[in-house]
Write an enzyme that holds these catalytic residues in place. Structure first.
Site, short mmCIF file in Angstrom:
data_model
loop_
_atom_site.label_atom_id
_atom_site.label_comp_id
_atom_site.label_asym_id
_atom_site.label_seq_id
_atom_site.Cartn_x
_atom_site.Cartn_y
_atom_site.Cartn_z
N ASN A 11 0.87 -1.19 0.00
CA ASN A 11 0.00 0.00 0.00
C ASN A 11 0.90 1.23 0.00
OD1 ASN A 11 -1.78 2.06 0.50
ND2 ASN A 11 -2.30 1.40 2.59
N TRP A 12 0.98 1.87 -1.15
CA TRP A 12 1.88 3.03 -1.27
C TRP A 12 1.34 4.28 -0.57
CZ3 TRP A 12 3.44 3.00 -7.20
CH2 TRP A 12 4.21 1.85 -7.46
N LYS A 13 0.09 4.25 -0.19
CA LYS A 13 -0.55 5.44 0.42
C LYS A 13 -0.36 6.62 -0.54
CE LYS A 13 0.11 3.30 4.84
NZ LYS A 13 0.26 3.41 6.28
N HIS A 103 -9.25 1.38 5.48
CA HIS A 103 -7.94 1.59 6.10
C HIS A 103 -8.10 2.56 7.27
CE1 HIS A 103 -3.79 2.70 6.75
NE2 HIS A 103 -3.45 1.60 6.09
N GLU A 105 -6.38 4.95 8.23
CA GLU A 105 -6.13 6.36 7.90
C GLU A 105 -7.38 6.98 7.28
OE1 GLU A 105 -2.52 5.72 5.68
OE2 GLU A 105 -1.49 5.20 7.53
N GLY A 181 3.30 2.64 10.63
CA GLY A 181 4.25 3.73 10.40
C GLY A 181 5.02 4.14 11.63
N SER A 221 4.20 -1.77 10.13
CA SER A 221 5.66 -1.82 10.25
C SER A 221 6.25 -3.18 9.86
CB SER A 221 6.11 -1.41 11.66
OG SER A 221 5.70 -0.08 11.92
N GLY A 242 3.27 -0.96 4.12
CA GLY A 242 3.28 0.44 3.73
C GLY A 242 4.67 0.87 3.29
N GLY A 243 5.39 1.54 4.19
CA GLY A 243 6.68 2.15 3.88
C GLY A 243 7.66 1.20 3.17
P1 13P Z 1 3.61 0.69 7.46
O1 13P Z 1 4.09 -0.64 6.89
O2 13P Z 1 4.30 1.86 6.85
O3 13P Z 1 3.58 0.66 8.95
O4 13P Z 1 2.07 0.83 6.99
C1 13P Z 1 1.18 -0.21 7.22
C2 13P Z 1 -0.09 0.07 6.54
O5 13P Z 1 -0.85 0.92 6.96
C3 13P Z 1 -0.39 -0.66 5.29
O6 13P Z 1 -1.69 -0.44 4.87
#
Ligand code: 13P
Length: 261
Positions: A11-13, A103, A105, A181, A221, A242-243
């Protein structure tokens, strides 16, 4: 050993414009090839911003890559007068296989309730997109030890009104909000405990077959050095990353570590 295919979704956000997306997917494809990861060993999915999807589609189809891709959200509405919204049918026309729904967020920033999440799941299913339904507790809920009840409550409300036959192949991502994150990862035991609780609830509500076909991911994470421990548990079928999915080579290394678990 389950016969559910390991799923690694990035998930690149709100990262990478469409030019960066092309470069990232190209590098990912090369790195997967170098790592000798092949179709069938796992499913690798990138989930870029909407504006990148057409570019990703062109690359994946043009180069016949085995990667899949999806979107980070979808409208609950049919096409029409909904300024700024993106219909599920538009995403399937672009070749999306998956869509992330609910999600944390979006729940926090856009006030998405479980009811809205359920409506989005319905829209996704009607356009043949596989929802990746996100659930997970806050730090406070974990400290109060209400995390399992809270997460299962989100699950139930987000799936309210669906029959077992509609949910075949569903993906659920358990993402504890406090681990997103932050560099804080739930332990493999925490992830396993929640995944088992989610699967048990799916058995109760929808029966063995639906529960057995549902893939449950952990997100929060996840990195190359912790993924194998997390996906080693019987009920954890992959990761929503994510990251660590933004760099193609890093994400390929993570996928390789997961497959080698
Ligand atoms: P991180 O891997 O950056 O913690 O993000 C997780 C996430 O929200 C994936 O949707």
């Amino acid at each position: 050993m389950s016969d559910r295919t390991l799923l690694l979704a990035g998930n690149w956000k709100m990262n990478h414009d469409h030019l960066e997306a092309i470069s990232s997917v190209q590098k990912l494809a090369w790195a997967l090839e170098d790592a000798k990861l092949e179709e069938g060993s796992c499913e690798v999915v990138v989930i870029p911003p909407y504006t990148d999807i057409r570019s990703v589609q062109t690359l994946v189809q043009g180069d016949k890559l085995w990667l899949k891709y999806g979107a980070q959200d979808v409208s609950q509405h049919e096409p029409g007068a909904h300024t700024g919204e993106i219909a599920a049918s538009f995403l399937s026309r672009l070749g999306c296989a998956y869509v992330v729904i609910g999600h944390s967020e979006r729940r926090a920033d856009n006030h998405e309730t479980n009811e809205i999440v359920a409506a989005k799941i319905r829209a996704a299913l009607s356009a043949d997109l596989t929802p990746i339904l996100c659930v997970g507790e806050s730090l406070e809920q974990r400290q109060e030890r209400t995390h399992i009840d809270f997460t299962l409550g989100q699950l139930e409300e987000s799936l309210a009104g669906f029959g077992a036959d509609e949910l075949d192949g569903l993906v659920i991502a358990y993402e504890p909000v406090w681990a997103i994150g932050t560099g804080e990862t739930a332990t493999a035991a925490d992830a396993a405990e929640m995944a088992a609780a989610i699967r048990a609830r799916l058995v109760e509500r929808y029966g063995d077959a639906t529960a057995a076909s549902t893939r449950i991911l952990y997100g929060g994470s996840v990195k190359t050095d912790n993924v194998s421990e997390i996906v080693a548990s019987a009920d954890v079928d992959g990761a929503l990353v994510g990251g660590a999915s933004l760099s193609g080579p890093d994400f390929a290394a993570l996928c390789k570590a997961a497959v080698a678990k």
